[in-house]
Design an enzyme around this catalytic site. Structure first.
Site, PDB file in Angstrom:
ATOM      1  N   ARG A 120       1.017  -1.117   0.116  1.00  0.00           N
ATOM      2  CA  ARG A 120      -0.054   0.246  -0.053  1.00  0.00           C
ATOM      3  C   ARG A 120       0.832   1.203   0.154  1.00  0.00           C
ATOM      4  O   ARG A 120       0.997   1.881   0.998  1.00  0.00           O
ATOM      5  CB  ARG A 120      -0.881  -0.203   1.050  1.00  0.00           C
ATOM      6  N   GLN A 125      -0.993   2.899  -5.441  1.00  0.00           N
ATOM      7  CA  GLN A 125      -2.525   3.151  -5.078  1.00  0.00           C
ATOM      8  C   GLN A 125      -3.446   2.890  -6.180  1.00  0.00           C
ATOM      9  O   GLN A 125      -4.322   2.441  -5.888  1.00  0.00           O
ATOM     10  CB  GLN A 125      -2.327   4.578  -4.887  1.00  0.00           C
ATOM     11  N   ASP A 128      -4.719  -0.809  -6.039  1.00  0.00           N
ATOM     12  CA  ASP A 128      -4.954  -1.289  -4.708  1.00  0.00           C
ATOM     13  C   ASP A 128      -6.396  -1.589  -4.683  1.00  0.00           C
ATOM     14  O   ASP A 128      -7.384  -0.904  -4.417  1.00  0.00           O
ATOM     15  CB  ASP A 128      -4.813  -0.065  -3.608  1.00  0.00           C
ATOM     16  N   SER A 131      -8.416  -1.180  -1.350  1.00  0.00           N
ATOM     17  CA  SER A 131      -8.885   0.285  -1.145  1.00  0.00           C
ATOM     18  C   SER A 131     -10.212   0.624  -1.945  1.00  0.00           C
ATOM     19  O   SER A 131     -10.883   1.362  -1.586  1.00  0.00           O
ATOM     20  CB  SER A 131      -7.885   1.365  -1.342  1.00  0.00           C
ATOM     21  N   TYR A 226      -1.572  -0.071   8.146  1.00  0.00           N
ATOM     22  CA  TYR A 226      -2.351  -0.975   9.086  1.00  0.00           C
ATOM     23  C   TYR A 226      -2.336  -0.714  10.379  1.00  0.00           C
ATOM     24  O   TYR A 226      -1.091  -0.113  10.824  1.00  0.00           O
ATOM     25  CB  TYR A 226      -1.952  -2.464   8.640  1.00  0.00           C
TER      26      TYR A 226
HETATM   27  P1  NAD Z   1      -8.416  -1.847   7.656  1.00  0.00           P
HETATM   28  O1  NAD Z   1      -9.520  -2.516   6.749  1.00  0.00           O
HETATM   29  O2  NAD Z   1      -7.169  -2.931   7.839  1.00  0.00           O
HETATM   30  O3  NAD Z   1      -8.731  -1.351   8.834  1.00  0.00           O
HETATM   31  C1  NAD Z   1      -9.843  -0.168   9.059  1.00  0.00           C
HETATM   32  C2  NAD Z   1      -9.548   0.696  10.080  1.00  0.00           C
HETATM   33  O4  NAD Z   1      -9.652   0.109  11.399  1.00  0.00           O
HETATM   34  C3  NAD Z   1      -8.075   1.204  10.173  1.00  0.00           C
HETATM   35  O5  NAD Z   1      -8.161   2.518   9.883  1.00  0.00           O
HETATM   36  C4  NAD Z   1      -7.477   0.889  11.402  1.00  0.00           C
HETATM   37  O6  NAD Z   1      -6.778   1.914  11.941  1.00  0.00           O
HETATM   38  C5  NAD Z   1      -9.012   0.855  12.253  1.00  0.00           C
HETATM   39  N1  NAD Z   1      -8.624   0.178  13.621  1.00  0.00           N
HETATM   40  C6  NAD Z   1      -7.903  -1.047  14.070  1.00  0.00           C
HETATM   41  N2  NAD Z   1      -8.190  -1.268  15.187  1.00  0.00           N
HETATM   42  C7  NAD Z   1      -8.827  -0.367  15.655  1.00  0.00           C
HETATM   43  C8  NAD Z   1      -9.760   0.011  16.992  1.00  0.00           C
HETATM   44  N3  NAD Z   1      -9.254  -0.702  18.179  1.00  0.00           N
HETATM   45  N4  NAD Z   1     -10.226   1.044  17.022  1.00  0.00           N
HETATM   46  C9  NAD Z   1     -10.534   1.872  16.116  1.00  0.00           C
HETATM   47  N5  NAD Z   1     -10.278   1.719  14.923  1.00  0.00           N
HETATM   48  C10 NAD Z   1      -9.277   0.551  14.584  1.00  0.00           C
HETATM   49  O7  NAD Z   1      -7.432  -0.668   7.078  1.00  0.00           O
HETATM   50  P2  NAD Z   1      -7.508  -0.003   5.505  1.00  0.00           P
HETATM   51  O8  NAD Z   1      -8.954   0.872   5.476  1.00  0.00           O
HETATM   52  O9  NAD Z   1      -7.683  -0.857   4.556  1.00  0.00           O
HETATM   53  O10 NAD Z   1      -6.327   0.937   5.452  1.00  0.00           O
HETATM   54  C11 NAD Z   1      -5.685   1.760   6.418  1.00  0.00           C
HETATM   55  C12 NAD Z   1      -4.923   2.910   6.244  1.00  0.00           C
HETATM   56  O11 NAD Z   1      -3.859   2.342   5.425  1.00  0.00           O
HETATM   57  C13 NAD Z   1      -5.419   3.818   5.223  1.00  0.00           C
HETATM   58  O12 NAD Z   1      -6.595   4.623   6.305  1.00  0.00           O
HETATM   59  C14 NAD Z   1      -4.134   4.453   4.796  1.00  0.00           C
HETATM   60  O13 NAD Z   1      -3.693   5.299   5.978  1.00  0.00           O
HETATM   61  C15 NAD Z   1      -3.306   3.328   4.480  1.00  0.00           C
HETATM   62  N6  NAD Z   1      -3.540   3.075   3.163  1.00  0.00           N
HETATM   63  C16 NAD Z   1      -2.461   3.563   2.377  1.00  0.00           C
HETATM   64  C17 NAD Z   1      -2.708   3.407   0.849  1.00  0.00           C
HETATM   65  C18 NAD Z   1      -1.617   4.009  -0.109  1.00  0.00           C
HETATM   66  O14 NAD Z   1      -0.863   4.508   0.236  1.00  0.00           O
HETATM   67  N7  NAD Z   1      -1.600   3.301  -1.384  1.00  0.00           N
HETATM   68  C19 NAD Z   1      -3.599   2.561   0.304  1.00  0.00           C
HETATM   69  C20 NAD Z   1      -4.678   2.107   1.102  1.00  0.00           C
HETATM   70  C21 NAD Z   1      -4.613   2.395   2.459  1.00  0.00           C
END
Ligand code: NAD
Length: 359
Positions: A120, A125, A128, A131, A226
Site C-alpha cells: 500500500r 495506489q 489497490d 482500497s 495498517y
Molecule cells: P483496515 O481495513 O485494515 O482497518 C480499518 C480501520 O480500522 C483502520 O483505519 C484501522 O486503523 C482501524 N482500527 C483497527 N483497530 C481499531 C480499534 N481498536 N479502534 C478503532 N479503529 C481501529 O484498514 P484500511 O482501511 O484497509 O487501510 C488503513 C490505512 O492504510 C488507510 O487509511 C491508509 O492510511 C493506509 N492506506 C494507504 C494506501 C496507499 O498509500 N496506497 C492505500 C490504502 C490504505
C-alpha cells in the site's frame, strides 16, 4: 506473438474482474482478450459487449491457452491442474486470512499474483483493490443503514415540525470508514469517528466529522498503513467510550480491523439493549469476527429493536462499478508488469516482490 489474457466467470460473486470498457482502455500492446461465457451476466456486461472487444470462450479454453488469467477470487483447487503451466494467475488469494493458500499453490507450475498483497504505497495506489472495494463498501453501508433507519438522516424543518439530524458513529476510519463518514455527512447526519492510527484524526476532521480520541493507542508507522493489535487495557477503555457514544447514536458503521487478526470487539452485547429502538449497526468487520459482539456474519438480525447487519462484502452489491474499479486496478498492474506486449516480471520491483505469491 500477442499475450492472451483470459477473464474467468466467478462462481460465488456477482462481479467480474475485467469489463468491456476496461478492455477498451487497456494499454497492453496487441493483447488478445478471452472472456469466459456469461462472465459479466451478474454485473450487467453481456457476452455481445465482450464480443466487440475480445473473444467469448469456454472456461477450459481460458485455462489451457491464456498467458495471463484474471479473476476476483481464484478458481477451485480442483481446477488448478487445468491451468497452463506457464500461465500467470492474477486474483485475490487472501493468504493473510487463509494459511493453506501457499501450500495449495506450492505444487503448481503456474505463477500467481495476489491483488490483495500489493503493497500500500503511493506508487501502487492505482492497483489497490482493497482500497477501491472498501470505498464502495463504506458508501453502501451508509445507504443500507439509511434505508433501514426509521428516521431521517438530515435535519428537516417542515410545517409538520422539525426533525433533528441522525447521529452516526463510525468505528475505524480507514478507507471504508472515511467513505462512510463522507457519505453520512452528504446525507446530512452528525458524524463522529474512532481510530487508533494518529493519521486518521486529520482525515476524519477534514470530512467534517468529530474525531473521538482514546489516549494511549499503539500506532506503528512501520505496519504499512495498517493498525496494530492494541492492549487489552486500551480496548477496555475504548469499549467504555464506544458504549457511551453508541447509546446516543442512530447508526453505527463498524470497520475496525487489524490485518491477519480477529477484529477487535468494541460494542459489547450489554450495549445493545441500551441503544435507541430502531438503531442500525452495519458491521463490515463481520467476516473477521465483527466489531459488535452480537454480529452474525452474512446475516441481518434484530436484537432489542436494534438491527445488526453483518456483511463484509457490500461491494458485491454494487457489481457494475465494483467490476469497473477492480478492472482498472488490474489494468494498472498489467501496465506495470508487461513491456512491449510481453510479460516482464521484475523480481526486484517492490510491487512484484509483495504480490507474487507463487513464482
Ligand atoms: P483496515 O481495513 O485494515 O482497518 C480499518 C480501520 O480500522 C483502520 O483505519 C484501522 O486503523 C482501524 N482500527 C483497527 N483497530 C481499531 C480499534 N481498536 N479502534 C478503532 N479503529 C481501529 O484498514 P484500511 O482501511 O484497509 O487501510 C488503513 C490505512 O492504510 C488507510 O487509511 C491508509 O492510511 C493506509 N492506506 C494507504 C494506501 C496507499 O498509500 N496506497 C492505500 C490504502 C490504505
Amino acid at each position: 506473438m500477442s499475450l492472451i489474457i483470459g477473464v474467468l466467470k466467478e462462481s460465488e460473486d456477482k462481479r467480474v474482474a475485467i469489463t468491456p470498457d476496461n478492455i477498451k482502455r487497456s494499454k497492453v500492446k496487441d493483447a488478445q482478450w478471452w472472456i469466459e461465457k456469461d462472465a459479466g451476466a451478474d454485473s450487467g456486461f453481456t457476452d455481445s459487449a465482450y464480443g466487440t472487444v475480445g473473444k467469448v470462450v469456454s472456461r477450459q479454453e481460458i485455462f489451457q491457452q491464456s498467458d495471463i488469467i484474471v479473476s476476483i477470487f481464484p478458481p477451485a483447487e480442483g481446477e488448478f491442474g487445468s491451468i497452463r503451466k506457464e500461465a500467470l494467475l492474477i486474483s485475490q488469494f487472501r493468504p493473510y486470512q487463509d494459511e493453506t493458500v501457499q501450500g495449495k499453490l506450492a505444487n503448481q507450475s503456474f505463477k500467481a499474483i495476489s491483488m490483495d498483497m500489493i503493497p500500500r504505497t503511493t506508487l501502487a495506489q492505482a492497483m489497490d483493490v482493497l482500497s477501491s472495494m472498501a470505498s464502495i463498501a463504506g458508501y453502501k453501508a451508509v445507504i443500507l443503514a439509511a434505508q433501514q433507519l426509521p428516521r431521517y438522516f438530515p435535519m428537516m424543518i417542515t410545517s409538520a415540525g422539525s426533525i433533528r439530524p441522525a447521529k452516526v458513529l463510525v468505528i475505524g476510519a480507514g478507507v471504508a470508514g472515511l467513505q462512510a463518514i463522507a457519505t453520512a455527512r452528504k446525507l446530512g447526519a452528525i458524524v463522529e469517528a474512532f481510530d487508533v492510527r494518529s493519521a486518521a484524526k486529520e482525515e476524519v476532521q477534514s470530512l467534517g466529522a468529530k474525531f473521538v480520541e482514546v489516549e494511549g493507542a499503539k500506532d506503528d508507522k512501520g505496519a504499512g498503513g495498517y493498525a496494530v493489535q492494541q492492549s487489552e487495557e486500551f480496548l477496555t477503555r475504548q469499549r467504555a467510550e464506544v458504549q457511551s457514544r453508541a447509546t446516543k447514536s442512530d447508526v453505527i458503521i463498524c470497520t475496525a480491523q487489524v490485518r491477519g487478526r480477529k477484529a477487535p470487539v468494541l460494542i459489547e452485547a450489554a450495549t445493545i439493549p441500551q441503544m435507541k429502538h430502531g438503531s442500525v449497526i452495519v458491521d463490515l468487520a463481520a467476516s473477521t469476527g465483527g466489531n459488535c459482539a452480537l454480529t452474525e456474519n452474512g446475516k441481518t438480525i434484530v436484537k432489542n429493536g436494534v438491527t445488526i447487519i453483518g456483511n463484509s462484502q457490500l461491494e458485491v452489491e454494487m457489481p457494475e462499478d465494483a467490476s469497473q474499479m477492480y478492472g482498472n486496478n488490474v489494468l494498472n498492474l498489467l501496465a506495470h508488469i508487461t513491456k512491449d506486449g510481453a510479460l516482464n516480471l521484475r523480481m526486484e520491483d517492490e510491487i512484484v516482490k509483495g504480490s507474487l505469491i507463487k513464482a
